[in-house]
Design a protein around this motif. Structure first.
Motif, short mmCIF file in Angstrom:
data_model
loop_
_atom_site.label_atom_id
_atom_site.label_comp_id
_atom_site.label_asym_id
_atom_site.label_seq_id
_atom_site.Cartn_x
_atom_site.Cartn_y
_atom_site.Cartn_z
N ASP A 209 7.65 -5.82 11.55
CA ASP A 209 6.40 -6.50 11.94
C ASP A 209 5.51 -6.73 10.71
O ASP A 209 4.93 -7.81 10.54
N VAL A 210 5.39 -5.70 9.88
CA VAL A 210 4.51 -5.82 8.70
C VAL A 210 5.08 -6.83 7.71
O VAL A 210 4.33 -7.61 7.10
N GLN B 261 1.59 2.97 13.29
CA GLN B 261 2.47 3.90 12.55
C GLN B 261 1.84 5.29 12.50
O GLN B 261 2.52 6.30 12.68
N GLY C 132 0.16 4.16 1.87
CA GLY C 132 0.25 4.78 3.19
C GLY C 132 -0.01 3.79 4.29
O GLY C 132 -0.35 2.65 3.98
N PRO C 133 0.15 4.16 5.54
CA PRO C 133 0.49 5.49 6.05
C PRO C 133 1.95 5.88 5.77
O PRO C 133 2.78 5.00 5.52
N PRO C 134 2.22 7.21 5.84
CA PRO C 134 3.57 7.69 5.58
C PRO C 134 4.62 6.92 6.40
O PRO C 134 4.34 6.51 7.52
N LEU C 135 5.76 6.76 5.80
CA LEU C 135 6.95 6.10 6.37
C LEU C 135 6.87 4.58 6.33
O LEU C 135 7.83 3.92 5.92
N LEU C 136 5.73 4.00 6.72
CA LEU C 136 5.71 2.54 6.92
C LEU C 136 6.08 1.79 5.64
O LEU C 136 7.04 1.02 5.61
N TYR C 137 5.31 2.03 4.57
CA TYR C 137 5.56 1.25 3.34
C TYR C 137 6.69 1.86 2.52
O TYR C 137 7.35 1.15 1.77
N THR D 63 9.53 3.14 13.31
CA THR D 63 9.16 2.74 11.95
C THR D 63 9.88 1.45 11.57
O THR D 63 9.30 0.57 10.92
N ILE E 180 10.84 -0.97 13.57
CA ILE E 180 10.19 -2.09 14.27
C ILE E 180 8.90 -2.45 13.52
O ILE E 180 8.65 -3.63 13.21
N LEU E 181 8.09 -1.44 13.21
CA LEU E 181 6.80 -1.70 12.54
C LEU E 181 7.00 -2.26 11.13
O LEU E 181 6.23 -3.12 10.69
N ASN F 147 3.46 8.62 13.87
CA ASN F 147 3.59 9.81 13.03
C ASN F 147 2.94 11.04 13.69
O ASN F 147 3.45 12.16 13.54
N HIS G 266 3.10 -10.03 6.44
CA HIS G 266 2.93 -10.31 5.01
C HIS G 266 3.47 -11.68 4.63
O HIS G 266 2.97 -12.30 3.69
N PRO H 118 0.84 -1.22 0.00
CA PRO H 118 0.00 0.00 0.00
C PRO H 118 0.87 1.26 0.00
O PRO H 118 2.07 1.20 0.31
#
Lengths: 323, 323
Positions: A108-109, B145, A23-28, A102, A104-105, B149, A113, A21
């Protein structure tokens, strides 16, 4: 039947088509940054070659490959935080480029996945693959915890058996599971699956000890870097742990003294002790034994030789590398 | 048909029987420490009550409950690292009591074990539950996230819609998925599953806004703590974000000035602005709307009333709490 180069290119194409995806910002953004940073994709290629040992590559194998590769990348992102590593593949690590939360997350993602990809497998083999995958994932975390614990443990309190257990879990079981998962999808018998796993496991152990060996004794002209990086960090490698085990009281005192030094002098002193205790020869012999064991497990799998050729080529590349 | 108290006790018994390996050192010790630290087990209880809406509780539901509760605890361990929280349930958090590396790995292992529990479900509903579980897990990471943010975002740049999206993902979808997974195991129709989900989602949103409300306007005699903890931290709660949206230019300046203050004076100044802008009344009304929506979804599920009684009791406890 695909060559090693064809299988590698085939997987990279599939990997490039993975979509996350926006967003959200930073994560992907951070996930894309990390996944696009290169990597040899050895594990998914092992999975496809495990499939190809027994059958044409099945479309499902790519889901399994993605699960394996995403899991591997999850473990790298979290390991980088734990090791406070500033660089990975010559670029800033996630916690440096973004921030620790970010990173760490993102890990996690990636882990979640990986399981999403497992869910895409058909019922026929979803259960055994999911069970192997979760068991392997747990072992890898346990191996990483052992490695974390080693950092805070005195060298004399770590045996080579402890080290072997650590690298088996941290490194070898994912290579082993990769081949086995491919073999399951290819329709291997339980014995063939077990041989595939043991091939990958021994390959992984040989690879890791060789990694330690090349860091100490590699030829700079071939590895492209000066040897001794692990020595400068007092990293608890196979060579350091085995030298401690093999050395007499006087050599142990010399080793501890050398570990307090710095720079080229430190590297020379430690390397001299590795050789004096015979740890260099021990490492070469041990790598040879695990290599032979890996090849023996592959030999035991009775399929036409052309089905094995790409897997043999990859294992030769991994085991005979000089860098 | 079990009462709420019976279902809660039943789950706690099953949870207490979860067994983790003994080693490696720190990893499973830290997990046991965290899991034994209490917790109301609201999510697995919601899952069992979702099952009980449609059928007797099936043994499989406990695997789903474990997946949900282990996932919840994974997210708490990692959130505590991100928030640098020193305490959780009045005890030191994992990264404080052990170390950050162990806390990251403990969370990772809890997440992996959640998927191991999903693998134990029977084929009949494994696929839809696994799909819902991974989607929900991903959303929860996305919500976290967003929350991370928000910390680095100016108050004026965060809308109530952003906040709503954040709490929906961070908090509400896991309550929603818990009820729906139970409903799936209980044999609910797709419409009943959707209603179960929406019941849990609205319940979760009402719960979270109420949490923000009680922290500001709760009666210390009932909550057991002085109000204003969130205000002292400048936490971007529903009340703060909505006050910023509702306030005129002069009030916005006053709010920013108040946020620079400290102690009781700060709390009084911010609370005064919350009331002047009508954010207190807005919050009560909004909680009421989500509560009504939750009850409406539950009403729509046409099963005998006694099947709903424990779920109604739990939602009343959650929605009418004063602490």
């Amino acid at each position: 039947m695909n060559t090693l180069a064809e299988v590698t290119a085939l997987y990279q194409t599939h990997f490039n088509n993975l979509i996350f995806p926006s967003g959200p910002p930073l994560l992907y953004d951070s996930i894309r940054y990390f996944l696009n940073g290169g990597g040899k994709r050895i594990r998914p290629v092992l999975c496809l070659l495990g499939n190809q040992l027994f059958n044409e590559i099945h479309e499902d194998a790519f889901h399994a490959c993605h699960a394996i590769e995403l899991f591997h990348n999850y473990s790298l992102t979290h390991d980088d935080i734990m090791d406070s590593s500033p660089l990975r593949r010559n670029r800033p690590t996630l916690h440096v480029k973004y921030n620790t939360s970010t990173a760490i997350l993102a890990g996690d993602v990636l882990l979640i996945h990986a399981f999403t990809q497992i869910n895409h497998l058909r019922e026929l083999y979803k259960q055994p693959i999911a069970a192997l995958f979760t068991t392997t994932a747990q072992q890898i975390c346990e191996g990483q915890q052992m490695d974390v614990n080693f950092e805070a443990t005195d060298l004399a309190a770590i045996s080579y058996a402890d080290y072997l257990q650590m690298i088996t879990y941290k490194t070898a079981v994912l290579l082993a599971a990769s081949v086995r998962i491919g073999a399951i999808i290819g329709g291997a018998t339980p014995q063939q699956q077990a041989d595939s796993y043991d091939f990958g496991k021994n390959l992984g152990i040989a690879f890791q000890i060789q990694d330690d060996y090349l860091d100490a004794f590699g030829d700079p002209a071939q590895t492209g870097k000066q040897p001794g990086g692990d020595i400068l960090e007092n990293k608890k490698t196979a060579l350091l742990i085995k030298t401690m085990e093999l050395s007499n009281t006087s050599q142990q005192a010399d080793l501890r003294a050398a570990m307090q030094q710095d720079g080229a002098e430190k590297i020379a002193a430690v390397l001299q002790l590795y050789k004096a205790c015979g740890a260099d020869k021990w490492a070469m012999q041990t790598i040879g034994e695990y290599t032979a064991a890996a090849r023996n497990y592959l030999d035991q799998i009775s399929v036409p030789p052309h089905r094995k050729s790409a897997l043999t080529e990859l294992s030769n590349q991994l085991l005979e590398r000089k860098q």
